[in-house]
Design a protein around this motif. Structure first.
Motif, mmCIF file in Angstrom:
data_model
loop_
_atom_site.group_PDB
_atom_site.id
_atom_site.type_symbol
_atom_site.label_atom_id
_atom_site.label_comp_id
_atom_site.label_asym_id
_atom_site.label_seq_id
_atom_site.Cartn_x
_atom_site.Cartn_y
_atom_site.Cartn_z
ATOM 1 N N ALA A 170 16.366 24.221 -4.815
ATOM 2 C CA ALA A 170 15.789 24.379 -3.471
ATOM 3 C C ALA A 170 14.274 24.201 -3.505
ATOM 4 N N VAL A 171 13.623 24.778 -4.488
ATOM 5 C CA VAL A 171 12.173 24.636 -4.607
ATOM 6 C C VAL A 171 11.823 23.194 -4.942
ATOM 7 N N GLN A 172 12.610 22.576 -5.814
ATOM 8 C CA GLN A 172 12.366 21.179 -6.191
ATOM 9 C C GLN A 172 12.439 20.290 -4.954
ATOM 10 N N ALA A 173 13.333 20.603 -4.030
ATOM 11 C CA ALA A 173 13.455 19.801 -2.813
ATOM 12 C C ALA A 173 12.280 20.034 -1.855
ATOM 13 N N MET A 174 11.707 21.246 -1.882
ATOM 14 C CA MET A 174 10.614 21.590 -0.959
ATOM 15 C C MET A 174 9.238 21.200 -1.490
ATOM 16 N N ALA A 175 9.025 21.305 -2.787
ATOM 17 C CA ALA A 175 7.680 21.205 -3.363
ATOM 18 C C ALA A 175 6.997 19.854 -3.145
ATOM 19 N N PRO A 176 7.688 18.720 -3.324
ATOM 20 C CA PRO A 176 6.999 17.441 -3.091
ATOM 21 C C PRO A 176 6.529 17.343 -1.637
ATOM 22 N N GLY A 177 5.353 16.825 -1.469
ATOM 23 C CA GLY A 177 4.832 16.656 -0.122
ATOM 24 C C GLY A 177 4.092 17.877 0.396
ATOM 25 N N THR A 178 3.995 18.921 -0.411
ATOM 26 C CA THR A 178 3.233 20.100 -0.009
ATOM 27 C C THR A 178 1.988 20.207 -0.879
ATOM 28 N N ARG A 179 1.132 21.125 -0.494
ATOM 29 C CA ARG A 179 -0.039 21.427 -1.317
ATOM 30 C C ARG A 179 0.302 22.497 -2.335
ATOM 31 N N GLY A 180 1.576 22.813 -2.468
ATOM 32 C CA GLY A 180 2.009 23.851 -3.391
ATOM 33 C C GLY A 180 2.509 25.060 -2.626
ATOM 34 N N CYS A 181 2.660 26.149 -3.331
ATOM 35 C CA CYS A 181 3.150 27.390 -2.749
ATOM 36 C C CYS A 181 2.075 27.992 -1.843
ATOM 37 N N SER A 182 2.420 28.221 -0.603
ATOM 38 C CA SER A 182 1.468 28.769 0.361
ATOM 39 C C SER A 182 0.927 30.121 -0.079
ATOM 40 N N LEU A 183 1.788 30.946 -0.648
ATOM 41 C CA LEU A 183 1.355 32.267 -1.099
ATOM 42 C C LEU A 183 0.407 32.167 -2.290
ATOM 43 N N ARG A 184 0.707 31.275 -3.216
ATOM 44 C CA ARG A 184 -0.188 31.098 -4.371
ATOM 45 C C ARG A 184 -1.526 30.506 -3.942
ATOM 46 N N ASN A 185 -1.475 29.531 -3.058
ATOM 47 C CA ASN A 185 -2.718 28.924 -2.587
ATOM 48 C C ASN A 185 -3.597 29.954 -1.887
ATOM 49 N N THR A 186 -2.984 30.769 -1.047
ATOM 50 C CA THR A 186 -3.743 31.783 -0.327
ATOM 51 C C THR A 186 -4.259 32.852 -1.287
ATOM 52 N N HIS A 187 -3.448 33.189 -2.271
ATOM 53 C CA HIS A 187 -3.893 34.152 -3.288
ATOM 54 C C HIS A 187 -5.162 33.641 -3.980
ATOM 55 N N ALA A 188 -5.183 32.360 -4.280
ATOM 56 C CA ALA A 188 -6.361 31.774 -4.934
ATOM 57 C C ALA A 188 -7.586 31.803 -4.020
ATOM 58 N N GLU A 189 -7.364 31.693 -2.720
ATOM 59 C CA GLU A 189 -8.476 31.711 -1.776
ATOM 60 C C GLU A 189 -9.025 33.118 -1.529
ATOM 61 N N PHE A 190 -8.224 34.129 -1.831
ATOM 62 C CA PHE A 190 -8.625 35.516 -1.593
ATOM 63 C C PHE A 190 -8.485 36.316 -2.887
ATOM 64 N N PRO A 191 -9.415 36.139 -3.830
ATOM 65 C CA PRO A 191 -9.278 36.786 -5.135
ATOM 66 C C PRO A 191 -9.582 38.288 -5.146
ATOM 67 N N HIS A 192 -10.221 38.788 -4.105
ATOM 68 C CA HIS A 192 -10.580 40.213 -4.118
ATOM 69 C C HIS A 192 -9.317 41.063 -3.908
ATOM 70 N N PRO A 193 -9.040 41.986 -4.831
ATOM 71 C CA PRO A 193 -7.800 42.768 -4.770
ATOM 72 C C PRO A 193 -7.656 43.643 -3.528
ATOM 73 N N ASP A 194 -8.743 43.921 -2.814
ATOM 74 C CA ASP A 194 -8.644 44.756 -1.616
ATOM 75 C C ASP A 194 -8.361 43.961 -0.344
ATOM 76 N N HIS A 195 -8.422 42.636 -0.440
ATOM 77 C CA HIS A 195 -8.173 41.836 0.763
ATOM 78 C C HIS A 195 -6.682 41.879 1.092
ATOM 79 N N PRO A 196 -6.333 42.044 2.372
ATOM 80 C CA PRO A 196 -4.901 42.136 2.726
ATOM 81 C C PRO A 196 -4.085 40.904 2.320
ATOM 82 N N ALA A 197 -4.668 39.715 2.387
ATOM 83 C CA ALA A 197 -3.935 38.508 1.979
ATOM 84 C C ALA A 197 -3.649 38.540 0.486
#
Length: 192
Positions: free
Chosen positions: A91-118
């Protein structure tokens, strides 16, 4: 002139934000861009989501629900826990192409501070995913089911990280076979 909002304004705002966040990243998208995309007024956007942080958290919560549906679908399509693990990777293999990656991982990288809600939402999600995969692996005959669950998670992470680069064919297509090989190995190893 701004269009009148519909009764599903909350979901429409979230849909538009998710599309923009997935395409450009959370930090690159401003609230005004979402307003412009929808044609809604600023007041409606802020009535539904009091801040960008609240909108981002709602977006991430939706992503976690998508993951839960992926697991449910894998369980419905497959019989054994081993087959379910393979189906999740498929299922992931079918979804992953054509995306910028995992939305949760990407957002995690954008918000590295552990106190941020994201940051907190994404960390909690990955802890849950790890435990879900380990729990499924514990239903197999693997000698070390937690290791099997972690290995499947690494395959999934690799798909999200490389899917947009590799596309649906090539190395990304090998992920399902790789998952099968890992499961076969882990379930054939005996504790000595």
């Amino acid at each position: 002139m701004a269009r009148k909002p519909t009764s599903d304004a909350h979901d429409r705002i979230l849909d538009a934000a998710a599309d923009l966040f997935d395409r450009y990243g959370v930090h690159a998208v401003g609230m005004q861009q979402i307003i412009d995309e929808l044609g809604y007024g600023k007041q409606l956007l802020y009535r539904e989501f009091a801040s960008k942080d609240k909108l981002v958290v709602a977006y991430l919560q939706r992503c976690t629900q998508d993951w839960d549906r992926t697991l449910e679908s894998a369980a419905e399509k497959s019989g054994t826990p081993e087959e379910q693990l393979v189906e999740v990777v498929r299922a992931v293999q079918a979804m992953a192409p054509g995306t910028r990656g995992c939305s949760l991982r990407n957002t995690h990288a954008e918000f590295p501070h552990p106190d941020h809600p994201a940051h907190r939402v994404s960390v909690e999600h990955f802890k849950t995913v790890r435990e879900q995969l380990r729990a499924l692996a514990r239903q197999t005959s693997a000698a070390n089911p937690d290791r099997l669950g972690d290995r499947i998670m690494l395959i999934i992470d690799g798909l999200y990280a490389s899917g947009s680069v590799l596309g649906a064919s090539g190395a990304a297509a090998e992920a399902v076979d790789f998952a099968r090989d890992v499961i076969r190995f882990e379930t054939s190893v005996t504790v000595g």
